[in-house]
Design a protein around this motif. Structure first.
Motif, PDB file in Angstrom:
ATOM      1  N   VAL A 143      42.430  18.200  40.737  1.00 45.08           N
ATOM      2  CA  VAL A 143      43.587  18.581  39.919  1.00 45.08           C
ATOM      3  C   VAL A 143      43.366  19.966  39.310  1.00 45.08           C
ATOM      4  N   THR A 144      44.312  20.847  39.515  1.00 41.24           N
ATOM      5  CA  THR A 144      44.255  22.182  38.922  1.00 41.24           C
ATOM      6  C   THR A 144      44.709  22.124  37.471  1.00 41.24           C
ATOM      7  N   ALA A 145      43.891  22.632  36.566  1.00 39.34           N
ATOM      8  CA  ALA A 145      44.256  22.742  35.151  1.00 39.34           C
ATOM      9  C   ALA A 145      43.865  24.139  34.682  1.00 39.34           C
ATOM     10  N   ILE A 146      44.849  24.951  34.347  1.00 39.87           N
ATOM     11  CA  ILE A 146      44.608  26.311  33.847  1.00 39.87           C
ATOM     12  C   ILE A 146      44.847  26.287  32.344  1.00 39.87           C
ATOM     13  N   LEU A 147      43.783  26.474  31.594  1.00 42.34           N
ATOM     14  CA  LEU A 147      43.850  26.355  30.137  1.00 42.34           C
ATOM     15  C   LEU A 147      44.131  27.702  29.474  1.00 42.34           C
ATOM     16  N   GLY A 148      44.948  27.662  28.425  1.00 42.23           N
ATOM     17  CA  GLY A 148      45.184  28.852  27.620  1.00 42.23           C
ATOM     18  C   GLY A 148      45.798  29.984  28.404  1.00 42.23           C
ATOM     19  N   ALA A 149      46.925  29.706  29.074  1.00 43.64           N
ATOM     20  CA  ALA A 149      47.543  30.706  29.950  1.00 43.64           C
ATOM     21  C   ALA A 149      48.767  31.353  29.320  1.00 43.64           C
ATOM     22  N   GLY A 150      48.746  31.518  27.991  1.00 41.63           N
ATOM     23  CA  GLY A 150      49.787  32.295  27.328  1.00 41.63           C
ATOM     24  C   GLY A 150      49.370  33.760  27.301  1.00 41.63           C
ATOM     25  N   PHE A 151      49.574  34.414  26.153  1.00 42.24           N
ATOM     26  CA  PHE A 151      49.075  35.793  26.052  1.00 42.24           C
ATOM     27  C   PHE A 151      47.716  35.805  25.380  1.00 42.24           C
ATOM     28  N   ASP A 152      47.651  35.281  24.146  1.00 41.10           N
ATOM     29  CA  ASP A 152      46.333  35.133  23.528  1.00 41.10           C
ATOM     30  C   ASP A 152      46.233  33.734  22.912  1.00 41.10           C
ATOM     31  N   PRO A 153      45.520  32.834  23.599  1.00 34.99           N
ATOM     32  CA  PRO A 153      44.706  33.048  24.802  1.00 34.99           C
ATOM     33  C   PRO A 153      45.565  33.182  26.056  1.00 34.99           C
ATOM     34  N   GLY A 154      44.978  33.773  27.078  1.00 33.93           N
ATOM     35  CA  GLY A 154      45.635  33.890  28.365  1.00 33.93           C
ATOM     36  C   GLY A 154      45.462  35.271  28.954  1.00 33.93           C
ATOM     37  N   VAL A 155      46.471  36.097  28.764  1.00 32.91           N
ATOM     38  CA  VAL A 155      46.415  37.451  29.325  1.00 32.91           C
ATOM     39  C   VAL A 155      45.216  38.219  28.766  1.00 32.91           C
ATOM     40  N   VAL A 156      44.915  38.018  27.479  1.00 33.34           N
ATOM     41  CA  VAL A 156      43.769  38.741  26.912  1.00 33.34           C
ATOM     42  C   VAL A 156      42.458  38.304  27.556  1.00 33.34           C
ATOM     43  N   ASN A 157      42.387  37.047  28.007  1.00 33.16           N
ATOM     44  CA  ASN A 157      41.203  36.598  28.750  1.00 33.16           C
ATOM     45  C   ASN A 157      41.100  37.340  30.071  1.00 33.16           C
ATOM     46  N   ALA A 158      42.249  37.525  30.732  1.00 32.26           N
ATOM     47  CA  ALA A 158      42.276  38.280  31.985  1.00 32.26           C
ATOM     48  C   ALA A 158      41.939  39.746  31.740  1.00 32.26           C
ATOM     49  N   PHE A 159      42.402  40.308  30.616  1.00 27.96           N
ATOM     50  CA  PHE A 159      42.027  41.680  30.253  1.00 27.96           C
ATOM     51  C   PHE A 159      40.505  41.803  30.165  1.00 27.96           C
ATOM     52  N   ALA A 160      39.880  40.827  29.496  1.00 32.36           N
ATOM     53  CA  ALA A 160      38.418  40.854  29.337  1.00 32.36           C
ATOM     54  C   ALA A 160      37.729  40.790  30.688  1.00 32.36           C
ATOM     55  N   ARG A 161      38.177  39.898  31.554  1.00 35.28           N
ATOM     56  CA  ARG A 161      37.582  39.759  32.886  1.00 35.28           C
ATOM     57  C   ARG A 161      37.747  41.057  33.687  1.00 35.28           C
ATOM     58  N   PRO A 358      53.511  34.651  30.706  1.00 38.62           N
ATOM     59  CA  PRO A 358      52.265  34.418  31.452  1.00 38.62           C
ATOM     60  C   PRO A 358      52.122  33.036  32.088  1.00 38.62           C
ATOM     61  N   PRO A 359      52.485  31.928  31.418  1.00 37.38           N
ATOM     62  CA  PRO A 359      52.320  30.646  32.104  1.00 37.38           C
ATOM     63  C   PRO A 359      53.207  30.507  33.340  1.00 37.38           C
ATOM     64  N   VAL A 360      54.326  31.242  33.354  1.00 34.23           N
ATOM     65  CA  VAL A 360      55.169  31.221  34.551  1.00 34.23           C
ATOM     66  C   VAL A 360      54.472  31.980  35.683  1.00 34.23           C
ATOM     67  N   ALA A 361      53.837  33.107  35.348  1.00 37.74           N
ATOM     68  CA  ALA A 361      53.057  33.829  36.366  1.00 37.74           C
ATOM     69  C   ALA A 361      51.942  32.941  36.898  1.00 37.74           C
ATOM     70  N   ALA A 362      51.271  32.204  35.997  1.00 31.18           N
ATOM     71  CA  ALA A 362      50.211  31.285  36.434  1.00 31.18           C
ATOM     72  C   ALA A 362      50.777  30.202  37.338  1.00 31.18           C
ATOM     73  N   ALA A 363      51.955  29.677  36.993  1.00 37.07           N
ATOM     74  CA  ALA A 363      52.594  28.643  37.819  1.00 37.07           C
ATOM     75  C   ALA A 363      52.919  29.186  39.206  1.00 37.07           C
ATOM     76  N   MET A 364      53.382  30.419  39.269  1.00 36.56           N
ATOM     77  CA  MET A 364      53.698  31.020  40.571  1.00 36.56           C
ATOM     78  C   MET A 364      52.439  31.198  41.410  1.00 36.56           C
ATOM     79  N   LEU A 365      51.334  31.547  40.771  1.00 38.37           N
ATOM     80  CA  LEU A 365      50.077  31.701  41.502  1.00 38.37           C
ATOM     81  C   LEU A 365      49.532  30.352  41.977  1.00 38.37           C
ATOM     82  N   ILE A 366      49.782  29.315  41.198  1.00 39.41           N
ATOM     83  CA  ILE A 366      49.413  27.972  41.659  1.00 39.41           C
ATOM     84  C   ILE A 366      50.312  27.578  42.829  1.00 39.41           C
ATOM     85  N   ALA A 367      51.602  27.877  42.705  1.00 36.74           N
ATOM     86  CA  ALA A 367      52.554  27.522  43.759  1.00 36.74           C
ATOM     87  C   ALA A 367      52.184  28.170  45.092  1.00 36.74           C
ATOM     88  N   THR A 368      51.744  29.418  45.049  1.00 35.95           N
ATOM     89  CA  THR A 368      51.404  30.131  46.289  1.00 35.95           C
ATOM     90  C   THR A 368      49.972  29.875  46.743  1.00 35.95           C
TER      91      THR A 368
END
Length: 411
Positions: A143-161, A358-368
């Motif tokens: 099961v895919t579970a992406i935690l904290g996929a808003g902006f902060d948390p979320g996009v800022v985590n991706a900024f850090a990475r 951001p969670p919609v972008a995450a959903a699209m990436l899960i979809a694809t």
């Protein structure tokens, strides 16, 4: 490839999520919105139609749901055929919704850590207290579970990475959240007042020198000079992403800074000192039992009502410092959003917009399939580049400022 989305929640962020799902329903399929109050879902759907947001003809439907009822959530996932669940309801429902996704096999996305109503500012490890206990089960069940996929948390985590990937060693990650907008009210919070105040009434935790450090709220502040919004005062605060980033970058200092004006600090301090931000029930002289924090929430403006008159911009980003080839380097990776533009597009203010896109972008990436991890992940554990590419396209462009200037992230 996964399709069909169930959105849980019907607040300002859910409205943004619904609009963005509608704009991308060629990828995401059917859209379902569920909340305790179905009328709120109906209002969101009406706003989607009013803006002609649906990219193509398709299903968008409302449902009544008690998201604390596991059996009911499981049943609705089955009834709707949803293969992706975007949880933007109260953080009190996270674990129930996550359990329902594990039971049904649907992918799970949320935007904040789980909280218990009777506990405020629990001690770290926050994710370790709840969500991460289900990590092995997600992997076992695929099961895919992406935690904290808003902006902060979320996009800022991706900024850090993104910044860390360009360094040999990361020394520090400072997340800065500035809202330089104005809503015109005497006092209001930009998202659920109960959740907003709960973040700031307890101990401020940061990760420094390889250990948790404790401060009081508004004890540590500094002025930041940021793109577009200029010089702004921000204070070190506790926040979800500090925990996951400290686990993934344990040698780096990780701090979260949020902008506050003197007026907010003064009102907050008075409310707290009077005991009006307490989550513990009290009895009135008339014998009624009330929770002070819920009373304050009831008398403050609904954050969604701020949108029509909100002006100004937000700037949220990460200042990441480290070394590359023996040299000191630093990157500021950030986004600027406009309140008025957000309202024009989706009928919500900029804070809801930054949290909902951001969670919609995450959903699209899960979809694809690009983010269909088939296990539990925090955002910094996923490749940020496809995430940024989608965010650029659907409304939240990423920029980088360093010694070479200010530019788009992929320039």
């Amino acid at each position: 490839m996964k399709k069909n989305v169930l959105i849980i929640g019907a607040g300002g962020v859910a409205q943004v999520v619904a609009h963005k799902c509608a704009q991308n329903n060629d990828v995401l399929g059917d859209i379902h919105i569920a909340s305790r109050t179905k009328a709120k879902c109906d209002e969101i759907i009406a706003s989607v139609h009013e803006k002609s947001a649906m990219k193509q003809d398709g299903v968008i439907a409302a449902h009544q749901l008690d998201a604390l009822n596991l059996a009911a959530v499981v049943a609705l996932i089955g009834e709707t055929g949803a293969q992706i669940v975007i949880n933007v309801g109260s953080p009190f429902v996270n674990m129930t919704v996550l359990d329902a996704c594990i039971e049904t096999g649907a992918a799970y996305i949320d935007t904040a850590i789980h909280e218990e109503p009777d506990k405020i500012c629990e001690t770290p490890p926050w994710y370790g207290n709840y969500e991460w206990k289900k990590r092995d089960l997600c992997a076992e069940k695929g099961v895919t579970a992406i935690l904290g996929a808003g902006f902060d948390p979320g996009v800022v985590n991706a900024f850090a990475r993104f910044a860390a990937d360009q360094m040999d060693e990361v020394r520090s990650i400072d997340i800065v959240d500035i809202n330089a907008g104005s809503h015109g009210k005497y006092f209001a919070t930009n998202f659920d007042p109960e959740i907003n105040f709960r973040e700031f009434t307890g101990t401020v935790y940061s990760w420094q020198s390889g250990a948790w450090q404790e401060n009081a709220m508004f004890e540590v502040g500094r002025e930041w000079d940021l793109p577009v919004v200029g010089k702004q005062m921000a204070y070190m605060s506790g926040h979800d992403e500090v925990h996951s980033l400290s686990a993934n970058y344990p040698k780096a200092d990780v701090r979260f800074w949020m902008g506050f004006g003197e007026h907010y600090i003064n009102v907050f301090t008075v409310l707290k000192n009077l005991g009006l931000l307490s989550e513990q029930p009290v009895k009135t002289a008339e014998g009624q039992v009330v929770v002070p924090l819920k009373v304050v929430k009831a008398v403050l403006p609904d954050p969604a009502s701020l949108a029509p008159n909100y002006t100004g911009k937000t700037c949220i980003g990460d200042l990441v410092k480290g070394t590359k080839d023996g040299q000191e380097v630093e990157l500021f990776v950030y986004n600027v959003a406009d309140h008025a533009e957000a309202y024009k597009e989706v009928g919500s203010q900029g804070i809801s917009y930054t949290a909902g896109v951001p969670p919609v972008a995450a959903a699209m990436l899960i979809a694809t399939g690009e983010w269909d991890a088939k296990t539990m992940k925090n955002v910094e554990e996923m490749d940020p580049k496809p995430f940024f590419t989608l965010l650029d396209r659907i409304g939240l462009p990423t920029r980088v400022r360093d010694k070479d200037g200010d530019r788009a992230w992929d320039a």
